[in-house]
Design a protein around this motif. Structure first.
Motif, PDB file in Angstrom:
ATOM      1  N   ARG A 251       0.971  -1.272  -0.163  1.00 32.23           N
ATOM      2  CA  ARG A 251      -0.026  -0.138  -0.074  1.00 32.23           C
ATOM      3  C   ARG A 251       0.987   1.089   0.037  1.00 32.23           C
ATOM      4  NH1 ARG A 251      -4.798  -0.672   4.341  1.00 32.23           N
ATOM      5  NH2 ARG A 251      -6.105  -2.498   3.442  1.00 32.23           N
TER       6      ARG A 251
ATOM      7  N   ILE B 175      -7.822   2.740  11.604  1.00 32.36           N
ATOM      8  CA  ILE B 175      -8.365   2.495  12.972  1.00 32.36           C
ATOM      9  C   ILE B 175      -7.358   2.823  14.084  1.00 32.36           C
ATOM     10  CG2 ILE B 175      -9.498   0.519  14.665  1.00 32.36           C
ATOM     11  CD1 ILE B 175     -10.201  -0.904  12.043  1.00 32.36           C
TER      12      ILE B 175
ATOM     13  N   GLU C 193      -0.278   3.941   0.962  1.00 27.18           N
ATOM     14  CA  GLU C 193      -0.940   4.707   2.138  1.00 27.18           C
ATOM     15  C   GLU C 193      -1.415   5.918   2.003  1.00 27.18           C
ATOM     16  OE1 GLU C 193      -1.156   2.530   4.125  1.00 27.18           O
ATOM     17  OE2 GLU C 193       0.850   1.137   4.294  1.00 27.18           O
TER      18      GLU C 193
HETATM   19  N1  SAH Z   1       5.025  -4.140   6.161  1.00 30.62           N
HETATM   20  C1  SAH Z   1       4.105  -4.504   5.142  1.00 30.62           C
HETATM   21  C2  SAH Z   1       2.587  -4.709   5.582  1.00 30.62           C
HETATM   22  C3  SAH Z   1       1.948  -3.780   6.512  1.00 30.62           C
HETATM   23  S1  SAH Z   1       0.644  -4.281   7.256  1.00 30.62           S
HETATM   24  C4  SAH Z   1       4.094  -3.391   4.268  1.00 30.62           C
HETATM   25  O1  SAH Z   1       4.751  -2.308   4.468  1.00 30.62           O
HETATM   26  O2  SAH Z   1       3.564  -3.233   3.154  1.00 30.62           O
HETATM   27  C5  SAH Z   1      -0.610  -3.914   6.178  1.00 30.62           C
HETATM   28  C6  SAH Z   1      -1.457  -2.720   6.271  1.00 30.62           C
HETATM   29  O3  SAH Z   1      -2.272  -2.368   7.391  1.00 30.62           O
HETATM   30  C7  SAH Z   1      -0.539  -1.368   6.001  1.00 30.62           C
HETATM   31  O4  SAH Z   1      -0.190  -0.989   4.674  1.00 30.62           O
HETATM   32  C8  SAH Z   1      -1.395  -0.221   6.587  1.00 30.62           C
HETATM   33  O5  SAH Z   1      -2.205   0.231   5.394  1.00 30.62           O
HETATM   34  C9  SAH Z   1      -2.481  -1.081   7.259  1.00 30.62           C
HETATM   35  N2  SAH Z   1      -2.752  -0.557   8.696  1.00 30.62           N
HETATM   36  C10 SAH Z   1      -1.672  -0.679   9.550  1.00 30.62           C
HETATM   37  N3  SAH Z   1      -1.874   0.190  10.601  1.00 30.62           N
HETATM   38  C11 SAH Z   1      -3.371   0.450  10.553  1.00 30.62           C
HETATM   39  C12 SAH Z   1      -4.215   0.863  11.226  1.00 30.62           C
HETATM   40  N4  SAH Z   1      -4.175   1.660  12.380  1.00 30.62           N
HETATM   41  N5  SAH Z   1      -5.555   1.084  10.723  1.00 30.62           N
HETATM   42  C13 SAH Z   1      -5.921   0.733   9.548  1.00 30.62           C
HETATM   43  N6  SAH Z   1      -4.999   0.082   8.720  1.00 30.62           N
HETATM   44  C14 SAH Z   1      -3.880  -0.194   9.279  1.00 30.62           C
END
Ligand code: SAH
Length: 351
Positions: free
Chosen positions: A160, A233, A162
């Motif tokens: 992602r 979240i 982001e």
């Molecule tokens: N390390 C990997 C996977 C990350 S976790 C990477 O960098 O792609 C997967 C996804 O969870 C993240 O890309 C983020 O968009 C989502 N995520 C992380 N924290 C979050 C939160 N507090 N609320 C909603 N989604 C979240």
């Protein structure tokens, strides 16, 4: 005169003002019409099938400190875990036995795993299950590393972005992480012929309609195979603990707009969506999503992959999780598709 809905239905990128209108000034009839239009486009490309990917969250160690994420390096309260190669292969075995042909290996950016060890893991999964697709989601790496993993058999990559706005990106991440680097990774992955997924959080702190408008423009330009979006979240042990979470409606509207913009994209109804509403994933499917990702991780580690507060995890074993998903999808007139579930453009290539 064309209405905003007409523009959306035509797959046009909406400017910030139009998004604001559709998000905050439209009534539920307008939303229903938007979701209906998105569902029709989805049905034209995928019928009533919902692709299923088995998600294996194999490490919650991470060297990064994203302000929103519960498994950030500085969070000392999270109990860390790593799955061994055998445990990961066991998860795949269970998934395979239950009909899954698509696995997603996701984790924090954990330096414990060398590029070679991930390559070995991918190679092992693909050797045991050659009829399955393997998706990696382990963050930012070099072109050479992504190439190594592709050559080891990885089919897809989820990363992602982001947020598509560099200033906004800077408010969500420490300065060592940049949007330029992240976008560079996405373009590297595409040039290596992965099926690539990007995505963003809806309602992340400081996000405004102008940012959401930028998301649509970026998606249109990048043409990803998959788009993962879900509501932000808050997590209690992060700097964003007091921030407001993303809303259900905004997430559903964005799902529908993405479906209209990229008609044959693979679009998951994510765990985060299922976390903020008991039928969040079903509502996501009704707004244009066509993928679900049941969790195949061992039950005893699921709670530890705590990206955000109250992350949905059933505690059920994988088999029960998959049959419950099938039941829920049938209840809304859909049926799960047990296959690799490639992006439609891949099938064209094979012909
Ligand atoms: N390390 C990997 C996977 C990350 S976790 C990477 O960098 O792609 C997967 C996804 O969870 C993240 O890309 C983020 O968009 C989502 N995520 C992380 N924290 C979050 C939160 N507090 N609320 C909603 N989604 C979240």
């Amino acid at each position: 005169m064309k209405t905003i809905l007409d523009l959306a239905k035509a797959g046009e990128c909406l400017p910030a003002e139009a998004l604001e209108d559709i998000l905050y000034r439209s009534n539920s009839d307008t939303h229903r019409e938007l979701f209906q239009a998105a569902s029709e486009v989805k049905a034209a490309h995928f019928g009533n099938g919902i692709y299923v990917r088995g998600l294996i969250e194999f490490t919650n160690y991470c060297k990064n400190n994203c302000f929103y994420c519960g498994i950030r390096a500085s969070n000392k309260t999270v109990e860390r875990y790593r799955l061994s190669k055998e445990q990961i292969l066991d998860c795949c075995f269970l998934g395979y036995q239950n009909g899954l042909r698509s696995f997603v290996l996701q984790g924090g950016e954990d330096p414990y795993y060398s590029a070679d060890s991930i390559a070995d893991l991918v190679f092992s999964v693909k050797s045991l299950y050659p009829d399955c697709a393997v998706t990696l989601s382990v963050g930012e790496h070099s072109f050479e590393t992504y190439r190594l993993w592709k050559n080891s058999g990885a089919d897809r990559y989820l990363l992602r972005h982001e947020t598509a706005d560099p200033i906004h990106y800077g408010r969500l991440h420490p300065s060592v992480l940049t949007l330029k680097k992240r976008m560079g990774c996405l373009y590297d992955l595409k040039s290596l012929d992965y099926q690539v997924g990007c995505g963003f959080m809806v309602g992340s702190p400081y996000q405004e309609p102008k940012h959401l408008a930028k998301e649509l423009l970026f998606l249109k330009e990048f043409q990803p195979h998959m788009v993962g979006i879900g509501p932000f979240i808050p997590h209690k042990d992060t700097p964003f603990r007091e921030k407001t979470g993303g809303s259900l409606t905004t997430t559903l509207v964005m799902l529908a707009l993405i479906r209209l913009l990229l008609p044959d994209v693979l679009l998951p109804a994510t765990t985060a969506l299922g976390t903020i509403h008991p039928h969040g994933r079903e509502l996501g499917i009704g707004a244009g999503a066509n993928v679900c990702m049941p969790n195949l991780s061992p039950e005893n580690v699921r709670a530890k992959y705590s990206l955000y507060n109250n992350k949905l995890h059933s505690g059920a074993e994988s088999a029960a999780e998959i049959s419950e998903l099938a039941r829920r999808m049938n209840a809304i007139g859909c049926s799960i598709v047990l296959g690799r579930g490639d992006h439609p453009s891949m099938n064209l290539r094979k012909e």
